[in-house]
Design an enzyme around this catalytic site. Structure first.
Site, short mmCIF file in Angstrom:
data_model
loop_
_atom_site.label_atom_id
_atom_site.label_comp_id
_atom_site.label_asym_id
_atom_site.label_seq_id
_atom_site.Cartn_x
_atom_site.Cartn_y
_atom_site.Cartn_z
N CYS A 165 -9.30 -7.26 22.00
CA CYS A 165 -8.99 -6.43 23.25
C CYS A 165 -8.61 -5.09 22.93
CB CYS A 165 -7.81 -7.10 24.17
SG CYS A 165 -6.41 -7.00 23.10
N ARG A 192 -7.58 1.23 -2.04
CA ARG A 192 -8.38 1.19 -0.85
C ARG A 192 -8.94 2.19 -0.77
NH1 ARG A 192 -7.16 -1.21 5.17
NH2 ARG A 192 -8.86 -2.80 4.83
N TYR A 243 -6.69 10.34 4.40
CA TYR A 243 -5.13 10.63 4.22
C TYR A 243 -5.06 11.48 2.83
CZ TYR A 243 -3.68 7.37 7.71
OH TYR A 243 -3.61 6.66 8.88
N GLN A 258 0.74 -1.29 0.08
CA GLN A 258 0.05 -0.09 -0.05
C GLN A 258 0.73 1.23 0.11
OE1 GLN A 258 -2.23 1.30 3.51
NE2 GLN A 258 -4.20 0.96 2.08
N GLY A 314 -7.73 -8.59 9.20
CA GLY A 314 -6.46 -8.14 10.06
C GLY A 314 -6.19 -8.74 11.46
C1 LIG Z 1 -2.44 -1.87 13.74
C2 LIG Z 1 -3.18 -1.58 12.69
C3 LIG Z 1 -2.57 -0.83 11.73
C4 LIG Z 1 -3.33 -0.49 10.61
N1 LIG Z 1 -2.74 -0.07 9.49
C5 LIG Z 1 -3.42 0.43 8.47
C6 LIG Z 1 -2.57 0.65 7.13
O1 LIG Z 1 -1.37 0.86 7.09
N2 LIG Z 1 -3.51 1.00 6.17
C7 LIG Z 1 -4.66 0.59 5.96
O2 LIG Z 1 -5.26 0.82 5.12
N3 LIG Z 1 -5.32 0.19 7.11
C8 LIG Z 1 -4.92 0.09 8.03
N4 LIG Z 1 -5.27 -0.84 9.10
C9 LIG Z 1 -6.80 -1.11 9.10
C10 LIG Z 1 -6.64 -2.67 8.51
O3 LIG Z 1 -6.16 -2.98 7.44
C11 LIG Z 1 -8.22 -3.26 8.87
O4 LIG Z 1 -9.00 -2.56 7.69
C12 LIG Z 1 -8.84 -3.14 10.06
O5 LIG Z 1 -7.82 -3.57 11.05
C13 LIG Z 1 -10.06 -3.88 9.97
O6 LIG Z 1 -9.98 -5.17 9.87
P1 LIG Z 1 -9.88 -6.30 11.04
O7 LIG Z 1 -11.46 -6.14 11.67
O8 LIG Z 1 -9.86 -7.51 10.18
O9 LIG Z 1 -8.69 -6.07 11.88
C14 LIG Z 1 -4.68 -0.79 10.36
C15 LIG Z 1 -5.28 -1.59 11.52
C16 LIG Z 1 -4.50 -1.72 12.62
C17 LIG Z 1 -5.11 -2.51 13.72
#
Ligand SMILES: Cc1cc2nc3c(=O)[nH]c(=O)nc-3n(C[C@H](O)[C@H](O)[C@H](O)COP(=O)(O)O)c2cc1C
Length: 359
Positions: free
Chosen positions: A339, A219, A172, A102, A314
């Site tokens: 958590c 995205r 962003y 990304q 994620g």
């Molecule tokens: C620690 C952390 C860092 C993340 N960094 C990014 C990122 O760099 N770019 C992005 O588009 N989303 C980022 N996200 C969002 C995740 O890609 C994802 O959309 C979000 O965690 C929801 O998915 P999940 O419920 O499966 O975790 C981040 C999320 C977390 C928890």
């Protein structure tokens, strides 16, 4: 037994992807002092790829030093980064995993403690969560940012990535241009939707011209949860334009920093999938859904309901990168317990940690 839908291969831009589970971009804040790849990052993605997901999108990577979202986010704007990223793509591809990265610019949500400068934005609209009035980009600075995205895409190709994913969401810089909430310009980059999309379209065209072989993903935001932000009706106009310009897949998220509460509520209820489903009707490219999928049964359910073509996991894969292989072998999974510790910035931590897995 009927085959799991999540385990049926899919094609993106002529590439066969072995299954429909994606590890989405997750900024760990584990990069080196200058945004370079570290052994810790290599090990993290090696383990994730070895666990069996079909695609990894490496975390939001800055296209210039002042584009970083955190102090130790990854950067890719110079050949000096190539050797580290080559190591990374090698270990992802070794597992027959599709490797994407990304690319992002933090824009008006930038924190001077991390970037060393006043944030940059289309119109100087302050992000309340940051609290600093950003500078307004000149037309020349915008052209320079366009070149930086194209340069990073070229480097990503040299490093061995199959795809680059443009970060057009979460408030962003590129998102700020697309949204009337943050774009009040009255030059060729503001006003009507074509002008607001100009920078993104020019970046896509530039990447196509310079590295025609690389796949470009986006995205995108299904809903910003703010007045004049991106929503379904804007996406109906915007996303077909991006598809026609050459976007090969769409990954659907939602929200910006200033709407983070609404965003987290919607995400934790799995509502982002409704936006993915809506977007699937607008375009004709693979669509990824995300948000609170902590196991493969839920992923399967979304795919069967036709919410999306691929499912990003994620936090679930942070907690247990071996989830897929364990599921197929009927072994016990270390499930994410929600958590929230992984959202390190919200909790004043310096980098990614997990209460279920030692990182
Ligand atoms: C620690 C952390 C860092 C993340 N960094 C990014 C990122 O760099 N770019 C992005 O588009 N989303 C980022 N996200 C969002 C995740 O890609 C994802 O959309 C979000 O965690 C929801 O998915 P999940 O419920 O499966 O975790 C981040 C999320 C977390 C928890």
């Amino acid at each position: 037994m009927e085959k799991f839908k999540w385990n049926i291969p899919i094609e993106i831009g002529g590439h066969r992807i072995k299954n429909r589970i994606v590890f989405p971009p997750i900024n760990t804040n584990w990069a080196g002092e200058n945004g370079e790849i570290t052994d810790k990052i290599i090990n993290f993605y090696r383990e994730t790829a070895a666990g069996g997901c079909g695609m990894i999108v490496v975390s939001g990577t800055a296209v210039s030093p002042d584009a970083k979202s955190t102090d130790r986010s990854l950067c890719l704007y110079d050949e000096k980064y190539l050797s580290g990223f080559m190591r990374l793509t090698k270990c992802i591809k070794k597992e027959d995993c599709f490797a994407a990265i990304q690319l992002m610019h933090v824009g008006g949500q930038g924190n001077p403690d991390f970037t060393g400068r006043i944030p940059l934005s289309p119109s100087g609209i302050k992000c309340m969560a940051i609290g600093i009035e950003p500078a307004v980009l000149s037309i020349y600075e915008i052209a320079d940012i366009q070149k930086k995205f194209i340069n990073s895409a070229k480097l990503a190709y040299s490093a061995g990535f199959h795809a680059v994913e443009l970060h057009l969401a979460h408030g962003y810089l590129l998102h700020e241009f697309l949204s009337e909430h943050t774009n009040k310009r009255n030059d060729i980059y503001g006003g009507n939707i074509l002008n607001r999309a100009r920078l993104v379209l020019d970046i896509i065209k530039g990447i196509r011209a310079e590295v025609p072989i690389i796949i470009i993903g986006a995205r995108v935001s299904g809903e910003d949860f703010v007045k004049d932000g991106i929503n379904e009706s804007i996406n109906r106009e915007l996303l077909p334009m991006f598809q026609d310009a050459g976007i090969g897949y769409f990954s659907v998220t939602a929200g910006i920093y200033d709407s983070s509460r609404a965003k987290h509520e919607a995400m934790s209820q799995g509502l982002f999938f409704a936006y993915a489903k809506g977007i699937k009707d607008m375009i004709d490219r693979p669509v990824m859904g995300v948000g609170k999928v902590l196991d493969l049964i839920t992923a399967e359910d979304h795919l069967r309901k036709g919410d999306c073509d691929m499912v990003a996991i994620g936090r679930g894969l942070i907690a247990d990168p071996m989830m897929i292989k364990k599921f197929l072998n009927s072994n016990k999974i270390n499930r994410c317990i929600e958590c929230d510790q992984c959202r390190f910035l919200r909790h004043g931590s310096k980098y990614l940690t997990c209460s279920v897995r030692e990182l």
